[in-house]
Design a protein around this motif. Structure first.
Motif, PDB file in Angstrom:
ATOM      1  N   ASP A 197      -1.782   2.055  -5.193  1.00 49.68           N
ATOM      2  CA  ASP A 197      -3.148   2.079  -4.676  1.00 49.68           C
ATOM      3  C   ASP A 197      -3.793   0.715  -4.909  1.00 49.68           C
ATOM      4  N   ILE A 198      -4.250   0.102  -3.845  1.00 50.25           N
ATOM      5  CA  ILE A 198      -4.826  -1.235  -3.925  1.00 50.25           C
ATOM      6  C   ILE A 198      -6.296  -1.174  -3.531  1.00 50.25           C
ATOM      7  N   ARG A 199      -7.107  -1.888  -4.256  1.00 55.24           N
ATOM      8  CA  ARG A 199      -8.503  -2.040  -3.850  1.00 55.24           C
ATOM      9  C   ARG A 199      -8.813  -3.532  -3.719  1.00 55.24           C
ATOM     10  N   THR A 236       0.818  -1.219   0.000  1.00 49.18           N
ATOM     11  CA  THR A 236       0.000   0.000   0.000  1.00 49.18           C
ATOM     12  C   THR A 236       0.851   1.267   0.000  1.00 49.18           C
TER      13      THR A 236
END
Length: 253
Positions: A130-132, A126
């Motif tokens: 950007d991680i979702r 992170t």
């Protein structure tokens, strides 16, 4: 079920992990950072996106699986091999503990260690991209099942190995190539049609594909196939371990 015996084995294995906590914590962080520098920056400058996801974010699930799988195998194999090497396994076999309790203790500890490292790598990632996570429950399920199944595989390797060199033989010559060729750093849709078909025979493809789907909703194979593959692999490992303890293969030798 002898929970006292399970807890004793589990605590013994986890104590070894906590004694090297700094190494266990720093190693995955540094390795993940290097992967992001090499692959995320160098290759990411040429491949901006993969199916709508930035390349740096795209490789995160593969990096987590790479570390989790290798650590699960190494921790579980070393955990059961060392008592064989020292000869203390006979004390374990003569104790009022059945093989299920032995497996739960050793495999549970190895899976816990690899799960911890997987979480550390996810947090580290992170800071770079950007991680979702679109399907958090599916992500947790795939991560836990991966830790358990490959800890079971490591347990089998630890019993099979007759020296330290053999313990690293399968992870280095079989598992590592399968992971790198299983879509860790790319989507198999980027390959020529012939190689896409060949890649589908790699079982790790289904694992990484399902895990990546839990993040971004992207999958190289249907999610049902990924779930069935990991469950079948777990069942196969459990069956082999049951046969090993029933016959005493490689345990008493």
């Amino acid at each position: 079920m002898n929970w006292t015996a399970i807890a004793a084995i589990y605590r013994f294995e986890m104590a070894r992990f906590f004694r090297t906590m700094m190494q266990s914590f720093l190693s995955p962080v540094l390795s993940t950072s290097l992967y992001f520098v090499v692959f995320g920056t160098a290759i990411g400058s040429r491949i901006q996106e993969v199916e709508g996801v930035s390349y740096g974010a795209f490789i995160v699930p593969g990096l987590i699986m790479l570390s989790v799988v290798m650590l699960a195998i190494s921790n579980a194999s070393f955990g059961i091999y060392f008592p064989k090497f020292l000869g203390t396994i006979y004390e374990l076999l003569s104790a009022p503990v059945n093989f299920i309790e032995i497996v739960i203790g050793y495999v549970g500890a190895a899976a816990t260690k690899s799960l911890f490292v997987g979480i550390v790598i996810l947090i580290t990632a992170t800071f770079f991209v950007d991680i979702r996570i679109e399907h958090p429950f599916a992500m947790a399920a795939f991560l836990i099942l991966s830790c358990l199944s490959f800890s079971l595989l490591g347990f089998i390797i630890g019993i099979w190995a007759s020296n330290f060199e053999q313990m690293s033989l399968v992870p280095q010559l079989v598992v590592t190539p399968l992971i790198f060729l299983g879509g860790t750093f790319y989507s198999i849709s980027m390959l020529p049609p012939v190689w896409q078909t060949i890649t589908l025979f790699n079982p790790v493809v289904y694992l990484i594909s399902g895990f990546r789907w839990s993040f971004y909703g992207l999958a190289d194979v249907p999610i049902v196939y990924s779930l069935l593959a990991i469950l079948a692999f777990t069942g196969l490992c459990l069956g082999i371990i049951g046969w090993i303890f029933k016959t005493g293969w490689r345990i008493r030798s």
